[in-house]
Motif scaffolding. Structure first.
Motif, PDB file in Angstrom:
ATOM      1  N   GLU A  75      98.685  12.264 107.544  1.00  0.00           N
ATOM      2  CA  GLU A  75      99.435  13.362 106.643  1.00  0.00           C
ATOM      3  C   GLU A  75     100.848  13.332 106.822  1.00  0.00           C
ATOM      4  O   GLU A  75     101.460  13.557 106.131  1.00  0.00           O
ATOM      5  CB  GLU A  75      98.510  14.767 106.971  1.00  0.00           C
ATOM      6  N   CYS A  78     102.356  10.309 105.239  1.00  0.00           N
ATOM      7  CA  CYS A  78     102.346  10.330 103.744  1.00  0.00           C
ATOM      8  C   CYS A  78     103.435  11.379 103.330  1.00  0.00           C
ATOM      9  O   CYS A  78     104.105  10.986 102.463  1.00  0.00           O
ATOM     10  CB  CYS A  78     101.163  10.822 102.987  1.00  0.00           C
ATOM     11  N   LYS A  79     103.718  12.434 104.100  1.00  0.00           N
ATOM     12  CA  LYS A  79     104.993  13.218 103.767  1.00  0.00           C
ATOM     13  C   LYS A  79     106.260  12.661 103.949  1.00  0.00           C
ATOM     14  O   LYS A  79     107.317  12.847 103.055  1.00  0.00           O
ATOM     15  CB  LYS A  79     104.699  14.674 104.443  1.00  0.00           C
ATOM     16  N   GLY A  82     106.639   9.265 101.642  1.00  0.00           N
ATOM     17  CA  GLY A  82     106.329   9.645 100.145  1.00  0.00           C
ATOM     18  C   GLY A  82     107.781   9.890  99.373  1.00  0.00           C
ATOM     19  O   GLY A  82     108.574  10.652  99.705  1.00  0.00           O
ATOM     20  N   ASP A  88     105.942   3.260  97.161  1.00  0.00           N
ATOM     21  CA  ASP A  88     105.862   3.999  98.193  1.00  0.00           C
ATOM     22  C   ASP A  88     105.198   3.350  99.638  1.00  0.00           C
ATOM     23  O   ASP A  88     105.420   3.777 100.865  1.00  0.00           O
ATOM     24  CB  ASP A  88     105.182   5.508  98.196  1.00  0.00           C
ATOM     25  N   LYS A  90     101.419   1.835 101.469  1.00  0.00           N
ATOM     26  CA  LYS A  90      99.874   2.195 101.731  1.00  0.00           C
ATOM     27  C   LYS A  90      99.724   2.284 103.237  1.00  0.00           C
ATOM     28  O   LYS A  90     100.384   1.837 103.911  1.00  0.00           O
ATOM     29  CB  LYS A  90      98.895   0.961 101.226  1.00  0.00           C
TER      30      LYS A  90
END
Length: 112
Positions: A75, A78-79, A82, A88, A90
């Motif tokens: 998490e 990703c934040k 992104g 962006d 993987k």
């Protein structure tokens, strides 16, 4: 234990490192890599000549973590990484059978 590998845009590295530090992840390995996904490179202009850049610069981050930290680490990455645009990156997660701290001989999650 898990080995988390994230491929991200290079300019997002500091943001990801800060996000991981905030959640208590102490160590990571960073490698500069090149690759492409759906964006399949792009064309650039250099001294009036157009050329195709097939492989784009990326950064690969590898983190050995305890299972309990996996979801929060994903998490956080990703934040932080992104942008909402293509390319962006993987995140890949692998099982990690064993870890050994060379200096002390500690094994398992204690070695992380």
């Amino acid at each position: 234990m898990k080995l988390l590998m994230a491929i991200i845009k290079p300019f997002k590295l500091d943001d990801v490192r800060d996000a991981l530090s905030e959640i208590g992840i102490k160590g990571l390995t960073v490698t500069e890599v090149k690759g492409f996904g759906r964006q399949k490179g792009h064309t650039e202009l250099y001294r009036g000549a157009e050329y195709v850049v097939d492989f784009l610069p990326k950064v690969k981050i590898e983190i050995a973590i305890d299972d309990s930290q996996l979801d929060i680490a994903i998490e956080g990455i990703c934040k932080a990484a992104g942008t909402g645009k293509i390319g962006d990156g993987k995140i890949f997660v692998y099982g990690l059978d064993e870890a050994v701290r060379i200096r002390t001989g500690e094994k398992g999650a204690g070695a992380l």
